[in-house]
Design an enzyme around this catalytic site. Structure first.
Site, PDB file in Angstrom:
ATOM      1  N   ASP A 192     -55.679  19.331  12.859  1.00 55.55           N
ATOM      2  CA  ASP A 192     -54.994  19.027  14.109  1.00 55.55           C
ATOM      3  C   ASP A 192     -53.996  17.889  13.927  1.00 55.55           C
ATOM      4  O   ASP A 192     -54.288  16.895  13.274  1.00 55.55           O
ATOM      5  CB  ASP A 192     -56.049  18.632  15.144  1.00 55.55           C
ATOM      6  CG  ASP A 192     -55.546  18.899  16.538  1.00 55.55           C
ATOM      7  OD1 ASP A 192     -55.953  19.902  17.116  1.00 55.55           O
ATOM      8  OD2 ASP A 192     -54.742  18.098  17.033  1.00 55.55           O
ATOM      9  N   ASP A 215     -60.199  23.554  10.503  1.00 53.20           N
ATOM     10  CA  ASP A 215     -59.298  23.250  11.615  1.00 53.20           C
ATOM     11  C   ASP A 215     -58.566  21.945  11.295  1.00 53.20           C
ATOM     12  O   ASP A 215     -59.208  20.937  10.999  1.00 53.20           O
ATOM     13  CB  ASP A 215     -60.135  23.100  12.895  1.00 53.20           C
ATOM     14  CG  ASP A 215     -59.274  22.788  14.121  1.00 53.20           C
ATOM     15  OD1 ASP A 215     -58.041  22.927  14.038  1.00 53.20           O
ATOM     16  OD2 ASP A 215     -59.847  22.405  15.160  1.00 53.20           O
ATOM     17  N   GLU A 246     -70.460  38.111  17.338  1.00 54.50           N
ATOM     18  CA  GLU A 246     -70.296  37.490  18.651  1.00 54.50           C
ATOM     19  C   GLU A 246     -68.830  37.195  18.963  1.00 54.50           C
ATOM     20  O   GLU A 246     -68.105  36.635  18.148  1.00 54.50           O
ATOM     21  CB  GLU A 246     -71.064  36.160  18.741  1.00 54.50           C
ATOM     22  CG  GLU A 246     -70.841  35.517  20.111  1.00 54.50           C
ATOM     23  CD  GLU A 246     -71.420  34.120  20.283  1.00 54.50           C
ATOM     24  OE1 GLU A 246     -71.940  33.542  19.321  1.00 54.50           O
ATOM     25  OE2 GLU A 246     -71.331  33.621  21.414  1.00 54.50           O
TER      26      GLU A 246
END
Ligand code: ZN
Length: 405
Positions: A107, A105, A40
């Site tokens: 940040d 991830d 996808e």
């Protein structure tokens, strides 16, 4: 900041974006396979529209379709049992995710209680060190504890980094296993830093290793460069609350209120000096004194981890179907290319789309003459190794099956 226009993006997709490389990376092979055909991809548009369940069978189709749709950015999702683009013709129950890279991830926002040079979306060379250090600690864990080899870190385009792990074992992890890995890796769960971490002793070897990695940088970055606790509010929030003894906390609070503007380094030393006084006054017994000082040492170790241990956005990692922005996309606000992170990388080294357009004009549209090229070369070398690893895994698997047949 130089936000790219839709014409800039069209140019980028038609002239610069390394579609074949991204295709081979996600396909784990230069031959077309289901790893890409059933993968996808989701497109995000400047209108706010978001189009999920796209899939492409060849690098040419991939390029053509993205170029035609011209999204702001696109994201990478899981490999399904059927091509996602056929989803509308299928019953919901007929389509399910099979695997995807393990992703993390990190940040910069999550380091805000400890950085003073910038805040919010801003990032500079000084605070980027938080991210570099988080990457170092994560790499040790991923390589030494999990044995992963095919790990790539990518600049998120503004203030963070994404980690993509392509080892087959990582790709095949179930959602439950991904959560278990998070349980192991994600030690600092409270991002505010306003609560005592109070980790179990003895530390897990993973944490002992991280502490040793982080200690020198704590002195350098936190006590030295960033100096977050010079500000008393910040010291009362993220420093004092990490200590085990209320009476020590109160003594320090009083001292720092009466003597404002003491640096983080001075305050760190104050802790020991005031603790020594506390034990002189209240803990006559030698073993109780020792116990008190041990507890204090543990608190200080926890504070080091609280400040510098990698802070992860757990939602990104938890689910196989979660989508994450593709490497080499352009950050829509900054115009930065989301390049793979090379040794010594700093955010100001990320090429900007406008800069690349100028370079292309100057050098007869030759991508190799642009600032993007070192990142593409690095990515291509990485893909070669990944494909080799995948082939080795496959032949090992075939051999095992032969033996067991
Ligand atoms: Zn900064």
């Amino acid at each position: 900041m130089s936000a790219p226009s839709s014409a800039d993006m069209e140019y980028y997709y038609s002239q610069l974006f390394p579609f074949s490389d991204i295709f081979y990376w996600l396909n784990h092979s230069r031959e077309p396979s289901l790893d890409m055909a059933n993968r996808e991809l989701a497109m995000a548009f400047r209108s706010g529209a978001y189009k999920r369940y796209n899939s492409y069978t060849t690098p040419e189709e991939f390029k053509q379709q993205i170029e035609r749709a011209n999204p702001d950015r696109f994201e990478i999702g899981a490999v399904y049992n059927k091509p996602p683009k056929e989803r509308d013709a299928l019953l919901k129950s007929e389509m399910h995710p099979l695997h995807k890279e393990l992703v993390f991830d990190i940040d910069m926002d999550d380091y805000d209680p400890y950085r003073t040079c910038c805040e919010g979306a801003r990032v500079c060379t000084r605070c980027w060190r938080f991210i570099t250090l988080a990457i170092e600690v994560m790499d040790s864990t991923l390589k030494e504890d999990f044995g992963f080899r095919d790990i790539m870190w990518v600049f998120s385009g503004r203030r963070g980094a994404h980690c993509w792990i392509s080892d087959r074992r990582a790709r095949m992890l179930t959602d439950i296993q991904r959560r278990n890995i998070l349980d192991y890796v994600n030690v600092v769960r409270d991002r505010t830093g306003n609560k005592r971490l109070n980790l179990v002793r003895p530390y897990h070897p993973q944490l002992s290793r991280a502490l040793e990695q982080l200690k020198p940088h704590f002195v350098d970055i936190i006590l030295g460069d960033q100096d977050p606790w010079r500000n008393n509010d910040s010291a009362f929030g993220t420093l004092i609350t990490g200590l085990h003894d209320k009476s020590l906390q109160e003594a320090l609070r009083k001292h720092w209120t009466e003597n404002p503007d003491r640096s983080s380094q001075q305050k760190w030393a104050d802790i020991d000096a005031f603790a020594a006084a506390e034990t002189r006054n209240n803990h006559s017994n030698a073993s109780r004194k020792q116990d008190y000082m041990n507890k204090l040492k543990e608190c200080k170790e926890d504070i080091v981890l609280q400040a510098l241990y990698p802070k992860l956005d757990v939602e990104v990692t938890k689910q196989t179907i979660h989508l994450l922005k593709s490497p080499f996309c352009i950050h829509p606000a900054t115009g930065n290319v989301c390049v793979p992170i090379l040794d010594g990388f700093e955010p100001n080294q990320a090429p900007k789309l406008h800069q690349l357009q100028e370079e292309m004009q100057k050098h007869g549209n030759n991508v190799k003459e642009t600032a993007l090229q070192p990142f593409i070369s690095h990515f291509e070398t990485y893909i070669d190794t990944l494909i080799q690893h995948t082939e080795d895994d496959n032949s090992l698997k075939r051999k095992r099956e032969e033996v067991l047949a």
